[in-house]
Design a protein around this motif. Structure first.
Motif, PDB file in Angstrom:
ATOM      1  N   ALA A 164       2.329   2.193   4.014  1.00 36.22           N
ATOM      2  CA  ALA A 164       3.410   3.157   4.265  1.00 36.22           C
ATOM      3  C   ALA A 164       2.893   4.375   5.029  1.00 36.22           C
ATOM      4  O   ALA A 164       3.584   4.906   5.923  1.00 36.22           O
ATOM      5  CB  ALA A 164       4.025   3.588   2.939  1.00 36.22           C
ATOM      6  N   TYR A 165       1.699   4.815   4.719  1.00 39.03           N
ATOM      7  CA  TYR A 165       1.122   5.960   5.416  1.00 39.03           C
ATOM      8  C   TYR A 165       0.859   5.633   6.892  1.00 39.03           C
ATOM      9  O   TYR A 165       1.122   6.460   7.780  1.00 39.03           O
ATOM     10  CB  TYR A 165      -0.167   6.384   4.723  1.00 39.03           C
ATOM     11  N   CYS A 166       0.361   4.430   7.159  1.00 42.34           N
ATOM     12  CA  CYS A 166       0.130   4.027   8.554  1.00 42.34           C
ATOM     13  C   CYS A 166       1.452   3.945   9.331  1.00 42.34           C
ATOM     14  O   CYS A 166       1.539   4.373  10.493  1.00 42.34           O
ATOM     15  CB  CYS A 166      -0.590   2.684   8.602  1.00 42.34           C
ATOM     16  N   LEU A 167       2.487   3.412   8.691  1.00 45.87           N
ATOM     17  CA  LEU A 167       3.798   3.359   9.353  1.00 45.87           C
ATOM     18  C   LEU A 167       4.335   4.759   9.615  1.00 45.87           C
ATOM     19  O   LEU A 167       4.953   5.016  10.660  1.00 45.87           O
ATOM     20  CB  LEU A 167       4.783   2.569   8.483  1.00 45.87           C
ATOM     21  N   LEU A 168       4.111   5.671   8.682  1.00 45.43           N
ATOM     22  CA  LEU A 168       4.579   7.042   8.881  1.00 45.43           C
ATOM     23  C   LEU A 168       3.834   7.718  10.031  1.00 45.43           C
ATOM     24  O   LEU A 168       4.435   8.479  10.815  1.00 45.43           O
ATOM     25  CB  LEU A 168       4.389   7.841   7.586  1.00 45.43           C
ATOM     26  N   LEU A 169       2.552   7.442  10.179  1.00 47.82           N
ATOM     27  CA  LEU A 169       1.816   7.982  11.327  1.00 47.82           C
ATOM     28  C   LEU A 169       2.365   7.436  12.641  1.00 47.82           C
ATOM     29  O   LEU A 169       2.445   8.158  13.651  1.00 47.82           O
ATOM     30  CB  LEU A 169       0.326   7.645  11.199  1.00 47.82           C
ATOM     31  N   PHE A 170       2.758   6.161  12.637  1.00 47.02           N
ATOM     32  CA  PHE A 170       3.342   5.579  13.845  1.00 47.02           C
ATOM     33  C   PHE A 170       4.697   6.215  14.156  1.00 47.02           C
ATOM     34  O   PHE A 170       5.014   6.524  15.328  1.00 47.02           O
ATOM     35  CB  PHE A 170       3.489   4.072  13.661  1.00 47.02           C
ATOM     36  N   VAL A 171       5.513   6.437  13.129  1.00 43.18           N
ATOM     37  CA  VAL A 171       6.805   7.103  13.334  1.00 43.18           C
ATOM     38  C   VAL A 171       6.577   8.530  13.828  1.00 43.18           C
ATOM     39  O   VAL A 171       7.344   9.041  14.675  1.00 43.18           O
ATOM     40  CB  VAL A 171       7.617   7.091  12.022  1.00 43.18           C
ATOM     41  N   ASN A 172       5.553   9.178  13.320  1.00 42.19           N
ATOM     42  CA  ASN A 172       5.234  10.535  13.763  1.00 42.19           C
ATOM     43  C   ASN A 172       4.930  10.577  15.259  1.00 42.19           C
ATOM     44  O   ASN A 172       5.323  11.529  15.966  1.00 42.19           O
ATOM     45  CB  ASN A 172       4.041  11.059  12.967  1.00 42.19           C
ATOM     46  N   PHE A 202      -6.808   7.855  11.750  1.00 44.63           N
ATOM     47  CA  PHE A 202      -6.565   7.861  10.312  1.00 44.63           C
ATOM     48  C   PHE A 202      -6.227   6.486   9.755  1.00 44.63           C
ATOM     49  O   PHE A 202      -6.440   6.238   8.558  1.00 44.63           O
ATOM     50  CB  PHE A 202      -5.445   8.842   9.964  1.00 44.63           C
ATOM     51  N   THR A 203      -5.722   5.586  10.577  1.00 50.03           N
ATOM     52  CA  THR A 203      -5.377   4.257  10.055  1.00 50.03           C
ATOM     53  C   THR A 203      -6.615   3.518   9.544  1.00 50.03           C
ATOM     54  O   THR A 203      -6.634   3.076   8.384  1.00 50.03           O
ATOM     55  CB  THR A 203      -4.650   3.437  11.129  1.00 50.03           C
ATOM     56  N   PHE A 207      -8.301   3.530   5.344  1.00 49.55           N
ATOM     57  CA  PHE A 207      -8.587   2.248   4.695  1.00 49.55           C
ATOM     58  C   PHE A 207     -10.027   2.206   4.197  1.00 49.55           C
ATOM     59  O   PHE A 207     -10.300   1.756   3.069  1.00 49.55           O
ATOM     60  CB  PHE A 207      -8.331   1.108   5.686  1.00 49.55           C
ATOM     61  N   VAL A 208     -10.949   2.670   5.011  1.00 51.05           N
ATOM     62  CA  VAL A 208     -12.369   2.582   4.667  1.00 51.05           C
ATOM     63  C   VAL A 208     -12.782   3.674   3.689  1.00 51.05           C
ATOM     64  O   VAL A 208     -13.601   3.436   2.786  1.00 51.05           O
ATOM     65  CB  VAL A 208     -13.231   2.641   5.951  1.00 51.05           C
ATOM     66  N   CYS A 209     -12.208   4.864   3.822  1.00 54.18           N
ATOM     67  CA  CYS A 209     -12.706   6.027   3.083  1.00 54.18           C
ATOM     68  C   CYS A 209     -12.120   6.180   1.694  1.00 54.18           C
ATOM     69  O   CYS A 209     -12.799   6.731   0.809  1.00 54.18           O
ATOM     70  CB  CYS A 209     -12.466   7.300   3.898  1.00 54.18           C
ATOM     71  N   PHE A 234      -8.452  13.351  -2.625  1.00 57.00           N
ATOM     72  CA  PHE A 234      -7.954  14.710  -2.783  1.00 57.00           C
ATOM     73  C   PHE A 234      -7.828  15.395  -1.420  1.00 57.00           C
ATOM     74  O   PHE A 234      -6.874  16.154  -1.181  1.00 57.00           O
ATOM     75  CB  PHE A 234      -8.889  15.506  -3.698  1.00 57.00           C
ATOM     76  N   ILE A 235      -8.778  15.136  -0.527  1.00 56.42           N
ATOM     77  CA  ILE A 235      -8.648  15.658   0.844  1.00 56.42           C
ATOM     78  C   ILE A 235      -7.410  15.068   1.516  1.00 56.42           C
ATOM     79  O   ILE A 235      -6.692  15.760   2.250  1.00 56.42           O
ATOM     80  CB  ILE A 235      -9.928  15.341   1.637  1.00 56.42           C
ATOM     81  N   GLN A 236      -7.141  13.793   1.249  1.00 57.05           N
ATOM     82  CA  GLN A 236      -5.935  13.158   1.790  1.00 57.05           C
ATOM     83  C   GLN A 236      -4.688  13.864   1.282  1.00 57.05           C
ATOM     84  O   GLN A 236      -3.723  14.087   2.030  1.00 57.05           O
ATOM     85  CB  GLN A 236      -5.920  11.686   1.386  1.00 57.05           C
ATOM     86  N   PHE A 237      -4.667  14.232   0.014  1.00 54.91           N
ATOM     87  CA  PHE A 237      -3.523  14.949  -0.556  1.00 54.91           C
ATOM     88  C   PHE A 237      -3.322  16.293   0.136  1.00 54.91           C
ATOM     89  O   PHE A 237      -2.182  16.662   0.485  1.00 54.91           O
ATOM     90  CB  PHE A 237      -3.757  15.144  -2.057  1.00 54.91           C
TER      91      PHE A 237
END
Length: 342
Positions: A164-172, A202-203, A207-209, A234-237
């Motif tokens: 969902a996060y990857c799709l949101l980056l694409f929509v962005n 970020f995609t 995934f890796v981090c 937490f950095i992602q948040f």
């Protein structure tokens, strides 16, 4: 005088009296026999019939059965029975709990044995690329094989959240392009360029981090991977919160630049606000997942010292690190030997 001397002074007087009675009884019996007339009628009718002197015999009475036994427990007896029942129930409950734990341990051992058998046959299957594609899959992912049944739900939630996060980056990227076309906000060009960079960078990094550390942490119960996941996630948040705000030129569409865009183009501005709301939802979901994983981590008995130990073992068991260390040590020794000779 002769009668006095003839009597025995040591004789028992009762015996003498009894002998006299017997003699008198004998004379009376003889008189009766002499006076007996067989031709007389009812000669002895009026004579009293002697009563035979027989010993009294008691007739046995019917056996009396005892009254039925009725148990009436006292207060102390009832309390002891209740205490015994309570102890028995407690022991039975503990035994059932031990049986469940033993069954769970046995199930985990079987799962671990199955994973060990199939580990040699692992083939990377993610990302699912076609066979003709020049880039091959880089990771092996199988929730049913790698993850215990109790943690499969939380790991799947992380995977779906990553998608969902990857799709949101694409929509962005698309909404930032619309903002660039309409020139609705200042710095729309920078926002569009950074949105592409964020999507490309970020995609795979997310995934890796943080997804793969979470996957490996639940797969092998690794304290080090848990700590690494907590730090990066937490950095992602925090990044989600900044993305939801929508600062001009920050590379994401959010609340601030969306509200500004409504003055120029209402549709683009509303879409940017929606993207900012979705980034805020991602921040909320990431915090929920972080809390759930932290609770599982605390209940597993992991610790920071265990994470340090795993890190040290992982570093020193790495062949690349070992080879690098050997090369550095040999170079340093050779350089010191050369300096000594010169």
């Amino acid at each position: 005088m002769s009668e006095g001397f003839e009597s025995n002074p040591f004789a028992d007087p009762e015996a003498g009296r009894a002998a006299g009675r017997n003699a008198g009884a004998g004379k009376s019996a003889e008189n009766i026999i002499d006076d007996f007339n067989p031709f007389a009628v009812d000669q002895f009718a009026n004579q009293p019939i002697p009563v035979s002197q027989q010993p009294a015999i008691m007739q046995p009475s019917a056996p009396e059965h005892p009254p039925p036994y009725s148990y009436a427990p006292t207060t102390s007896t009832a309390a002891s029975v209740a205490a015994t029942k309570s102890v028995t129930d407690d022991l039975q409950r503990r035994q059932e709990e031990l049986d469940r734990k033993a069954a769970e341990i046995e199930r985990r051992e079987k799962e671990l044995a199955g994973r060990t058998v199939l580990s040699s046959a692992r083939v990377d299957n993610f990302p699912p690329l076609p066979s003709w594609f020049p880039i091959k899959p880089c990771f092996f992912q199988d929730f049913n094989l790698d993850i215990p049944a109790a943690f499969q739900k939380i790991v799947r939630a992380h995977f779906y959240y990553w998608i969902a996060y990857c799709l949101l980056l694409f929509v962005n990227v698309g909404i930032a392009l619309g903002s660039l076309v309409t020139q609705s906000v200042y710095g729309s060009g920078t926002t569009f360029g950074l949105s592409i960079l964020y999507f490309v960078l970020f995609t795979p990094c997310s995934f890796v981090c943080w997804y793969r550390p979470a996957y490996k942490a639940f797969r092998s119960d690794s304290s080090f991977n848990f700590f690494f996941y907590f730090f990066v996630f937490f950095i992602q948040f925090c990044a989600h919160i900044i993305q939801a705000i929508g600062i001009d030129g920050s590379g994401t569409c959010g609340m601030i630049n969306g509200i500004q865009s409504t003055n120029v183009n209402m549709v683009v501005g509303i879409l940017m606000i929606v993207v900012g709301i979705l980034f805020g939802c991602c921040a909320a979901v990431s915090m929920i997942l972080l809390i759930k994983v932290h609770r599982i981590y605390r209940s597993s008995g992991a610790s920071f010292s265990k994470a340090q130990q795993e890190f040290a073992q992982g570093v020193w068991s790495n062949r690349t690190v070992q080879q690098t260390t050997v090369n550095i040590a040999s170079s340093a020794a050779q350089q010191a030997y050369t300096d000594v000779r010169h």
